[in-house]
Design a protein around this motif. Sequence first.
Motif, PDB file in Angstrom:
ATOM      1  N   LYS A   1       0.935  -1.403  -0.047  1.00 22.02           N
ATOM      2  CA  LYS A   1       0.186  -0.050   0.092  1.00 22.02           C
ATOM      3  C   LYS A   1       0.744   1.414   0.021  1.00 22.02           C
ATOM      4  O   LYS A   1       0.464   2.245  -0.398  1.00 22.02           O
ATOM      5  CB  LYS A   1      -1.078   0.101   1.238  1.00 22.02           C
TER       6      LYS A   1
ATOM      7  N   GLU B   1       4.097   1.995  -0.972  1.00 19.62           N
ATOM      8  CA  GLU B   1       5.465   1.769  -1.692  1.00 19.62           C
ATOM      9  C   GLU B   1       6.025   3.463  -2.060  1.00 19.62           C
ATOM     10  O   GLU B   1       7.291   3.508  -2.138  1.00 19.62           O
ATOM     11  CB  GLU B   1       5.367   1.023  -2.751  1.00 19.62           C
ATOM     12  N   GLU B   2       5.209   4.122  -2.282  1.00 20.54           N
ATOM     13  CA  GLU B   2       5.447   5.526  -2.869  1.00 20.54           C
ATOM     14  C   GLU B   2       6.261   6.292  -1.728  1.00 20.54           C
ATOM     15  O   GLU B   2       6.970   6.999  -1.914  1.00 20.54           O
ATOM     16  CB  GLU B   2       4.443   6.341  -3.354  1.00 20.54           C
ATOM     17  N   ASP B   3       6.148   5.757  -0.308  1.00 25.54           N
ATOM     18  CA  ASP B   3       6.645   6.490   0.835  1.00 25.54           C
ATOM     19  C   ASP B   3       8.121   5.958   0.928  1.00 25.54           C
ATOM     20  O   ASP B   3       8.833   6.352   1.976  1.00 25.54           O
ATOM     21  CB  ASP B   3       5.964   6.348   2.044  1.00 25.54           C
TER      22      ASP B   3
ATOM     23  N   LYS C   1      13.715   2.979  -2.592  1.00 23.51           N
ATOM     24  CA  LYS C   1      13.961   1.605  -3.165  1.00 23.51           C
ATOM     25  C   LYS C   1      15.449   1.589  -3.822  1.00 23.51           C
ATOM     26  O   LYS C   1      15.852   2.443  -4.575  1.00 23.51           O
ATOM     27  CB  LYS C   1      12.923   1.056  -4.194  1.00 23.51           C
TER      28      LYS C   1
ATOM     29  N   TYR D   1      15.016  -2.268  -0.051  1.00 25.96           N
ATOM     30  CA  TYR D   1      14.376  -0.791   0.616  1.00 25.96           C
ATOM     31  C   TYR D   1      15.208  -0.286   1.814  1.00 25.96           C
ATOM     32  O   TYR D   1      15.436  -0.989   2.686  1.00 25.96           O
ATOM     33  CB  TYR D   1      13.120  -1.025   1.236  1.00 25.96           C
TER      34      TYR D   1
ATOM     35  N   ARG E   1      12.406   8.288   4.644  1.00 20.56           N
ATOM     36  CA  ARG E   1      11.134   8.328   4.102  1.00 20.56           C
ATOM     37  C   ARG E   1      11.169   9.515   3.186  1.00 20.56           C
ATOM     38  O   ARG E   1      11.611  10.685   2.954  1.00 20.56           O
ATOM     39  CB  ARG E   1      10.207   8.699   5.381  1.00 20.56           C
ATOM     40  N   SER E   2      10.324   9.121   2.170  1.00 23.02           N
ATOM     41  CA  SER E   2      10.254  10.085   0.858  1.00 23.02           C
ATOM     42  C   SER E   2       9.347  11.055   1.227  1.00 23.02           C
ATOM     43  O   SER E   2       9.443  12.200   0.487  1.00 23.02           O
ATOM     44  CB  SER E   2       9.771   9.047  -0.397  1.00 23.02           C
TER      45      SER E   2
ATOM     46  N   ALA F   1       6.196  11.279   0.478  1.00 21.22           N
ATOM     47  CA  ALA F   1       5.614  11.641  -0.757  1.00 21.22           C
ATOM     48  C   ALA F   1       4.138  12.502  -0.532  1.00 21.22           C
ATOM     49  O   ALA F   1       3.732  13.223  -1.286  1.00 21.22           O
ATOM     50  CB  ALA F   1       5.464  10.422  -1.552  1.00 21.22           C
TER      51      ALA F   1
ATOM     52  N   HIS G   1      13.925  13.713   5.065  1.00 16.73           N
ATOM     53  CA  HIS G   1      13.872  12.256   4.633  1.00 16.73           C
ATOM     54  C   HIS G   1      14.890  11.338   5.158  1.00 16.73           C
ATOM     55  O   HIS G   1      14.817  10.072   5.126  1.00 16.73           O
ATOM     56  CB  HIS G   1      14.774  12.465   2.919  1.00 16.73           C
TER      57      HIS G   1
END
Length: 427
Positions: free
Chosen positions: A213, A215-217, A220, A226, A261-262, A264, A278
Amino acid sequence: MHDLKILRDDPEAFIAAMGRRAVSEVALREIVVAAGEVRAHTNAMQRNQEDRNKIAAQIAQLLREGKDIAATQRQGAQEKALGERQQISLTDSQNRLSNALFQLPNILDPEVPDGADETANVEQSQFGLIRNFEAPPKQHFELGEALGLMDFATAGKIAGSRFTLLRGDLARLERALGQFMLDLHVTEHGYTEIAPPLMVNEAAMFGTGQLPKFEEDLFKTTDGRYLIPTAEVPLTNIAAGEILDLAKLPLRFTALTPSFRSEAGSAGRDTRGMLRQHQFWKVEMVSITTPETSADEHERMTRCAETVLERLELPYRRMLLCAGDTGFSSAKTYDLEVWLPGQGAYREISSCSNCRAFQARRMNARYRPAQSGPKPAKPDFVHTLNGSGVAVGRALIAVLENYQNADGSITIPEVLRPAMGGKTRIG
C-alpha cells in the motif's frame, strides 16, 4: 492480514469494522463474495478428490477381478481434468482475495474513538508545565541557524531539500539524545539492543504492512531492497517465519537507527526546519508477545516512551488516536505529543501501537501456547507492538525550543550533561 474465519463466519461484523476505517462497502462486499468463491472452489476440489479416490479404488478392484478397466479409466481422466480446472479457478479466486485483503487495514480496538482525522483524537493525560517566556520564543531553526550549528543550505547543496547538516555542539547533542534513550530502554526497561540492517527485502516490508500500500513513501535500491522507514521493520521481522517458545515471551527489542522516508504525501507541510525530513534518527521499541498480554504490553511500552520525555523535563500529552488517524497496521495507537514553544503547539514525537496479530499473519510469526492436554498445543499467531522511544530529531527540536534563553543560547538538560562533557549551555 485478516483471519478468513472472521470474514466467513460474520461478514456483516467485518464490513462494519472496516467501515470505521472508511473502507468502501462495495469493495468489502466484493471481498466477501471472493471469500465465498474460495470456499466453494475448495469444497468442490475436496469432493473431486474423493471421487478420484473412489475411482482409483474401483480400478484396483477391477484389476484384481480381471475385468475391463477402460471405461473407469476414462471416468478417472475426466475427474482429473475437472480437478485441474478447479485448481485454476481456486488459485485465481485466492489471488484476487489475497490482493484485496492485503490492502485492508487492521481492525480497530473497540476503545478507539470514531473520527475522520486528528481533530477527533482524545487527550488521555498531560505532563509538565508550559514555560512562560518574556519574549516570543523562537523556532528551532531560528535558534540553530543563529548559533551557526544548524545548516540547511549546505545540506541542500549536498542532498537536496528536507535534509539538515548539524555542526559542533548540536551534532553532539543529537548523539547524546540518542544514546540517552537507548541506554534508558536497555538498562532500565529491559529491552535488548539490536543493530539491524538498514536495508531490507520486499518480504520484510510486506510483513510489517509497508507494502504493497505505501510503496511511494519508501526509498528503493536498484537491486530491489528498501531503506528502512523505521527500525520497526527489521526488529519485528526477527520473528518472521518462527514458532517462538512461550517461556521466552515477551521479546523486547530496541535500536537506534536512521530512518528514511520519501514524505511523498507531505508536499508543502513543515518545509522549514527539521520536523519532516527524508533522513532522521529514531530510537525504536518492538515487543513480540502473546494475545493475552499485548494490551498490558502496550501500556508498558507507552510508559517507556513517556519516561524519556519526563527525564528530559519536556511538557507532553498522551493522545488516543481516532479511527481516521490510526495507522494501517495498528489496532490501537497512543501518540505522545511534545510542546514546542516556537510553534505554540503540541507535535507528535512518539507513536506506540498494538498491531495484535495483523503483522504476525503477514509474516507467519507464531508461538506455541501452553499444553493443556496430552498433545502439544497448536501454534498460534503472536501479537506485535512497536513504538518510538523517541524520535531523536524531534527531541532535539523540543530541547532547543523549551530550553532556549533570551540571549539565544540553549541550556542543556541535566540528564544529557554527562554525555556533553559536563557542559551546561550551548551558545
